[in-house]
Enzyme design. Structure first.
Site, mmCIF file in Angstrom:
data_model
loop_
_atom_site.group_PDB
_atom_site.id
_atom_site.type_symbol
_atom_site.label_atom_id
_atom_site.label_comp_id
_atom_site.label_asym_id
_atom_site.label_seq_id
_atom_site.Cartn_x
_atom_site.Cartn_y
_atom_site.Cartn_z
ATOM 1 N N ASP A 68 -45.129 61.776 -108.331
ATOM 2 C CA ASP A 68 -45.478 61.504 -106.938
ATOM 3 C C ASP A 68 -44.229 61.285 -106.096
ATOM 4 O OD1 ASP A 68 -45.167 59.065 -108.408
ATOM 5 O OD2 ASP A 68 -46.090 57.948 -106.770
ATOM 6 N N GLU A 133 -46.080 55.947 -109.027
ATOM 7 C CA GLU A 133 -44.923 55.049 -109.000
ATOM 8 C C GLU A 133 -44.575 54.637 -107.580
ATOM 9 O OE1 GLU A 133 -40.884 53.493 -108.929
ATOM 10 O OE2 GLU A 133 -41.591 55.286 -107.901
#
Length: 376
Positions: A68, A133
């Site tokens: 991400d 994250e």
């Protein structure tokens, strides 16, 4: 075009704004399955996670990272579309170029080369990849770590590919991180007309002396590995917007980055003691992002130092500075954890980028770490 560069470009082209993986992990899985990894996909909520392992024996070395990325911000301010990987000169531009799709690509390329050279290597290699994250980090790495512990699948060494380098690849390695503890505080007073303060109770005025005590408190002196614990106010909000109304409450957001010299419980106790000493009426909600962790000298740090020396021809520096990372979820298992990745000057910024040479340097370092740990 090198394998690392090509794979980095393919990953950047997927607009995986947290927590939307955009099939990055399927792409990663295909590369890993081709070199003998057994792949598991785990989805929790809106978050995709990948656990891939090659080998059944200990010791287990793990590459950890995230697919991400943060939102690109105003696209019109980018020189190039943030999700169209673009090479200009010797630089690759795109969201995730430095944080941290390049690291994942380098990890895979390093494994491809290492396994081709050492098909019967010692121990096992694994990848722990999440799409959570940059976001809340509640359905990502922490969930996979819990799953592994339930299965008694223990990591010995873990390398997190966060962008740790300052000026050139490999100049800084993180061997720990400070803890992060946040508080949402509401100081309660009594709203009233500003001309009649005796009929109200101004929570801002009441809080001011306590605030002074909080910001001047010496929480600890740090140690050889961590700076002293810091307390910072990030937001204060009160009032109705009118200039003739004493507010009924004031809301305060604060955060402490703390060392191994103090615990979460000690911080909580000292802050509540300060608030109580000033006779404040308050509500306080705590949120722990992670406790501090530190990887001491050992095989992983020795191998990392040797690898950087071998590839980059200089000695690296160990550091615990910066924010938090998913290493905070892995270290409590007993694994040795370090973070090593690209230069971090452009992360989260407009025109995020990485030097083409950095990709090969990082791949070389990751490869040499595998050689150091799993062939001797």
């Amino acid at each position: 075009m090198t394998t690392t560069l090509e794979l980095t470009k393919q990953l950047i082209a997927r607009p995986s704004v947290t927590p939307d993986d955009q099939d990055c992990q399927k792409l990663i899985a295909g590369h890993l399955q081709a070199i003998g990894f057994e792949v598991e996909h785990h989805r929790f909520g809106e978050v995709d996670n990948l656990w891939a392992r090659r080998g059944k024996q200990q010791p287990l070395f793990v590459f950890a990272g995230h697919t991400d990325v943060v939102p690109p911000g105003p696209v019109e301010q980018w020189q190039h579309d943030p999700f169209t990987p673009t090479i200009s000169g010797n630089t690759l531009y795109g969201r995730g170029a430095a944080d941290m799709k390049s690291s994942i690509a380098a990890m895979i390329s390093a494994c491809e080369k290492f396994i081709a050279e050492n098909p019967d290597h010692n121990g096992s290699i694994a990848f722990l990849i999440t799409s959570d994250e940059e976001g809340d980090a509640v359905d990502g790495t922490v969930k996979i770590v819990d799953l592994l512990q339930q299965r008694n699948e223990n990591m010995d060494w873990c390398l997190v590919g966060e962008p740790t380098s300052t000026d050139t690849v490999g100049d800084v390695v993180k061997n720990g991180r400070r803890g992060s503890l946040s508080g949402t505080l509401k100081i309660i007073g009594t709203q009233g007309h500003i001309a009649y303060p005796h009929l109200a109770d101004n929570p801002i005025h009441r809080f001011a002396p306590a605030l002074n005590d909080l910001v001047t408190e010496q929480w600890d002196n740090g140690n050889d590995f961590f700076p002293p614990t810091s307390f910072q106010i990030s937001n204060i909000n009160a009032g109705t917007g009118a200039n003739n109304v004493i507010p009924g409450s004031v809301d305060v957001l604060f955060n402490l980055r703390f060392s191994t010299e103090i615990t979460e419980d000690q911080i909580r106790g000292r802050i509540e003691q300060i608030l109580d000493a000033h006779g404040l009426k308050y509500k306080l909600v705590w949120a722990l992002s992670g406790n501090p962790f530190l990887t001491s000298e050992g095989r992983l740090i020795d191998a990392t130092r040797a690898a950087i020396k071998h590839v980059r021809k200089f000695d690296t520096k160990l550091s615990t500075s910066g924010g938090t990372s998913d290493g905070r979820f892995i270290a409590p298992t007993g694994a040795q954890v370090i973070e090593l990745g690209p230069v971090n000057a452009s992360i989260h910024k407009i025109d995020e980028n990485i030097g083409i040479d950095e990709l090969e340097e990082l791949t070389g370092i990751y490869h040499e770490i595998l050689v150091q740990l799993l062939t001797t």
